[in-house]
Scaffold this motif. Structure first.
Motif, PDB file in Angstrom:
ATOM      1  N   GLN A   2      53.709  43.079  32.307  1.00  0.00           N
ATOM      2  CA  GLN A   2      53.053  41.812  32.627  1.00  0.00           C
ATOM      3  C   GLN A   2      51.638  42.079  33.097  1.00  0.00           C
ATOM      4  O   GLN A   2      51.380  43.066  33.787  1.00  0.00           O
ATOM      5  N   LEU A   3      50.745  41.199  32.696  1.00  0.00           N
ATOM      6  CA  LEU A   3      49.329  41.341  33.032  1.00  0.00           C
ATOM      7  C   LEU A   3      48.887  40.093  33.788  1.00  0.00           C
ATOM      8  O   LEU A   3      49.147  38.962  33.342  1.00  0.00           O
ATOM      9  N   VAL A   4      48.208  40.284  34.896  1.00  0.00           N
ATOM     10  CA  VAL A   4      47.739  39.156  35.695  1.00  0.00           C
ATOM     11  C   VAL A   4      46.250  39.342  35.981  1.00  0.00           C
ATOM     12  O   VAL A   4      45.852  40.290  36.664  1.00  0.00           O
ATOM     13  N   GLU A   5      45.454  38.418  35.432  1.00  0.00           N
ATOM     14  CA  GLU A   5      44.007  38.494  35.627  1.00  0.00           C
ATOM     15  C   GLU A   5      43.586  37.739  36.887  1.00  0.00           C
ATOM     16  O   GLU A   5      44.269  36.806  37.319  1.00  0.00           O
ATOM     17  N   CYS A  21      42.565  43.025  36.225  1.00  0.00           N
ATOM     18  CA  CYS A  21      43.827  42.802  35.514  1.00  0.00           C
ATOM     19  C   CYS A  21      44.858  43.750  36.104  1.00  0.00           C
ATOM     20  O   CYS A  21      44.764  44.963  35.891  1.00  0.00           O
ATOM     21  N   TYR A  93      40.806  37.129  28.706  1.00  0.00           N
ATOM     22  CA  TYR A  93      42.187  37.581  28.664  1.00  0.00           C
ATOM     23  C   TYR A  93      42.252  39.111  28.728  1.00  0.00           C
ATOM     24  O   TYR A  93      41.520  39.809  28.026  1.00  0.00           O
ATOM     25  N   CYS A  94      43.183  39.569  29.510  1.00  0.00           N
ATOM     26  CA  CYS A  94      43.496  40.998  29.547  1.00  0.00           C
ATOM     27  C   CYS A  94      44.499  41.301  28.426  1.00  0.00           C
ATOM     28  O   CYS A  94      45.393  40.480  28.147  1.00  0.00           O
ATOM     29  N   GLY A 115      47.583  38.664  29.198  1.00  0.00           N
ATOM     30  CA  GLY A 115      47.639  37.935  30.449  1.00  0.00           C
ATOM     31  C   GLY A 115      47.461  36.453  30.196  1.00  0.00           C
ATOM     32  O   GLY A 115      47.272  36.017  29.054  1.00  0.00           O
TER      33      GLY A 115
END
Length: 124
Positions: A2-5, A21, A93-94, A115
């Motif tokens: 999971q990616l969170v920017e 990210c 976006y990552c 993300g």
């Protein structure tokens, strides 16, 4: 994975921002990690990318204004942006591309992870 920017926001032209990210989970092998952006009414485009361990690639419009980096200990990718222009406005976006396991690599079957995006608005 999971990616969170984070780190987006409103900035005046000429200003700077640093996007982050945070990556959770892991992959057997990472091919690329980087940043894309999508402006209103336009297609998503590559901004900057780290290829394998340390090779980097930048879009032509970056013109030396952005720097992509990574912190392996924090499992975080950064995009430092300077001299921002109104045309840099968009959702950033990552992205990570990699193999989930050895078999996936043998089959040349990488996965793409995205993300949710962070909005960057540059005012003139």
């Amino acid at each position: 994975v999971q990616l969170v920017e984070s780190g987006g926001g409103l900035v005046q032209a000429g200003g700077s921002l640093r996007l982050s990210c945070a990556i959770s989970g892991s992959l057997y092998k990472v091919n690329t990690m980087g940043w894309y952006r999508q402006a209103p009414g336009k297609q998503r485009e590559l901004v900057a990318q780290i290829i394998r361990e340390d090779s980097t690639k930048y879009a032509g419009f970056v013109e030396g204004r952005f720097t992509i980096s990574r912190d392996n200990a924090k499992k975080t990718i950064y995009l430092q942006m300077y001299s921002l222009k109104p045309e840099d406005t968009g959702v950033y976006y990552c992205h990570v591309n990699g193999f989930t396991d050895f078999n996936a690599e043998l089959l040349a079957n990488p996965q793409d992870y995205w993300g949710q995006g962070t909005l960057v608005t540059v005012s003139s």
